[in-house]
Motif scaffolding. Structure first.
Motif, mmCIF file in Angstrom:
data_model
loop_
_atom_site.group_PDB
_atom_site.id
_atom_site.type_symbol
_atom_site.label_atom_id
_atom_site.label_comp_id
_atom_site.label_asym_id
_atom_site.label_seq_id
_atom_site.Cartn_x
_atom_site.Cartn_y
_atom_site.Cartn_z
ATOM 1 N N UNK A 102 0.858 -1.173 0.000
ATOM 2 C CA UNK A 102 0.000 0.000 0.000
ATOM 3 C C UNK A 102 0.894 1.223 0.000
ATOM 4 N N UNK A 103 0.376 2.319 -0.481
ATOM 5 C CA UNK A 103 1.205 3.513 -0.626
ATOM 6 C C UNK A 103 1.381 4.248 0.699
ATOM 7 N N UNK A 104 0.332 4.314 1.514
ATOM 8 C CA UNK A 104 0.399 5.109 2.721
ATOM 9 C C UNK A 104 -0.477 4.487 3.800
ATOM 10 N N UNK A 105 -0.023 4.601 5.041
ATOM 11 C CA UNK A 105 -0.792 4.109 6.180
ATOM 12 C C UNK A 105 -1.182 5.307 7.034
ATOM 13 N N UNK A 148 -5.652 14.576 4.631
ATOM 14 C CA UNK A 148 -6.256 14.270 3.328
ATOM 15 C C UNK A 148 -6.325 12.763 3.098
ATOM 16 N N UNK A 149 -7.073 12.073 3.967
ATOM 17 C CA UNK A 149 -7.191 10.615 3.880
ATOM 18 C C UNK A 149 -7.790 10.226 2.533
ATOM 19 N N UNK A 150 -7.160 9.244 1.888
ATOM 20 C CA UNK A 150 -7.575 8.806 0.562
ATOM 21 C C UNK A 150 -8.128 7.387 0.623
ATOM 22 N N UNK A 151 -8.925 7.035 -0.354
ATOM 23 C CA UNK A 151 -9.543 5.721 -0.372
ATOM 24 C C UNK A 151 -8.496 4.609 -0.445
ATOM 25 N N UNK A 152 -7.378 4.896 -1.124
ATOM 26 C CA UNK A 152 -6.356 3.848 -1.280
ATOM 27 C C UNK A 152 -5.440 3.715 -0.069
ATOM 28 N N UNK A 153 -5.567 4.598 0.933
ATOM 29 C CA UNK A 153 -4.742 4.495 2.135
ATOM 30 C C UNK A 153 -5.129 3.260 2.955
ATOM 31 N N UNK A 154 -4.156 2.706 3.652
ATOM 32 C CA UNK A 154 -4.442 1.709 4.675
ATOM 33 C C UNK A 154 -4.778 2.476 5.944
ATOM 34 N N UNK A 181 1.939 -3.093 12.060
ATOM 35 C CA UNK A 181 1.048 -3.707 11.083
ATOM 36 C C UNK A 181 1.185 -3.027 9.726
ATOM 37 N N UNK A 182 1.311 -1.690 9.733
ATOM 38 C CA UNK A 182 1.499 -0.985 8.475
ATOM 39 C C UNK A 182 2.781 -1.384 7.772
ATOM 40 N N UNK A 183 3.861 -1.528 8.524
ATOM 41 C CA UNK A 183 5.135 -1.975 7.949
ATOM 42 C C UNK A 183 4.983 -3.383 7.381
ATOM 43 N N UNK A 184 4.319 -4.264 8.134
ATOM 44 C CA UNK A 184 4.143 -5.644 7.688
ATOM 45 C C UNK A 184 3.355 -5.714 6.381
ATOM 46 N N UNK A 185 2.503 -4.731 6.150
ATOM 47 C CA UNK A 185 1.682 -4.729 4.941
ATOM 48 C C UNK A 185 2.305 -3.923 3.807
ATOM 49 N N UNK A 186 3.554 -3.521 3.984
ATOM 50 C CA UNK A 186 4.282 -2.913 2.878
ATOM 51 C C UNK A 186 4.255 -1.410 2.819
ATOM 52 N N UNK A 187 3.654 -0.742 3.809
ATOM 53 C CA UNK A 187 3.591 0.719 3.778
ATOM 54 C C UNK A 187 4.942 1.315 4.163
#
Length: 212
Positions: free
Chosen positions: A8-11, A28-34, A89-95
């Protein structure tokens, strides 16, 4: 739910502290954010009409989330803060980019813990910042960083005693100057150029942008 291998691009992490509309607007929370809620941060998600993909915490200061939420519950007696659990968790998911809301104000020890979480994110090869109504707080490592001019202040503090920085485009410029933990030389600077440049030559620095 995203799997642990999905990049994911951003957490964006919602903590239980105060979250102002101003901070939420800058995030500016985006739909693609975790979007991860840390403990009582899920109450903020409800207030702002957001739906976190995950809620983590020990829920010692907030009621458990309602049924249907994706929740990971941890014991109260643990080494990690709820914010750190969310960051892991964010790091584990690639952010590799993190925005933390509701992580300042209230208890000072939690604010300091969350600044240390920013330092931990840097060590993982990620970048993070804490946002509240009047501040952006970042941990900067070796490299060059730019910030646009704003009404307020820019302050730099050493995070360790091997921090060396340069500042350009500010009222009090520095050239390869050491910062230490025992003297607040970098407090209350102001950006005078359209953009300020900060170069961290060695160590880590806490950068605080204060907005009037």
């Amino acid at each position: 739910m995203m799997s642990n291998t999905d990049p994911c691009r951003r957490c964006v992490i919602l903590c239980a502290g105060e979250i102002s509309p101003e901070a939420m607007e800058r995030a500016a929370v985006r739909q693609e954010d975790l979007l991860i809620a840390a403990d009582g941060g899920y109450l903020h998600a409800q207030r702002f009409g957001l739906r976190p993909q995950l809620v983590v915490g020990d829920f010692d200061s907030a009621p458990p989330p309602p049924p249907g939420s994706d929740v990971e519950t941890f014991p109260v007696e643990k080494d990690d803060t709820d914010c750190m659990l969310a960051a892991r968790e964010g790091i584990a998911r690639g952010c590799r980019e993190f925005v933390i809301l509701g992580g300042t104000g209230g208890r000072l020890d939690h604010t300091l813990a969350n600044i240390q979480t920013l330092a931990w994110l840097w060590q993982q090869g990620a970048r993070g910042k804490l946002l509240d109504r009047e501040h952006d707080i970042l941990v900067l490592g070796p490299g060059r960083w730019e910030f646009p001019r704003h009404e307020g202040y820019l302050s730099l503090f050493a995070l360790g005693d091997q921090t060396v920085v340069s500042e350009e485009g500010v009222y009090y410029p520095l050239e390869r100057h050491p910062l230490t933990c025992s003297f607040p030389l970098g407090v209350s600077n102001q950006i005078t150029a359209p953009r300020a440049s900060i170069t961290v030559h060695a160590g880590l620095a806490i950068c605080i942008l204060y907005y009037h």
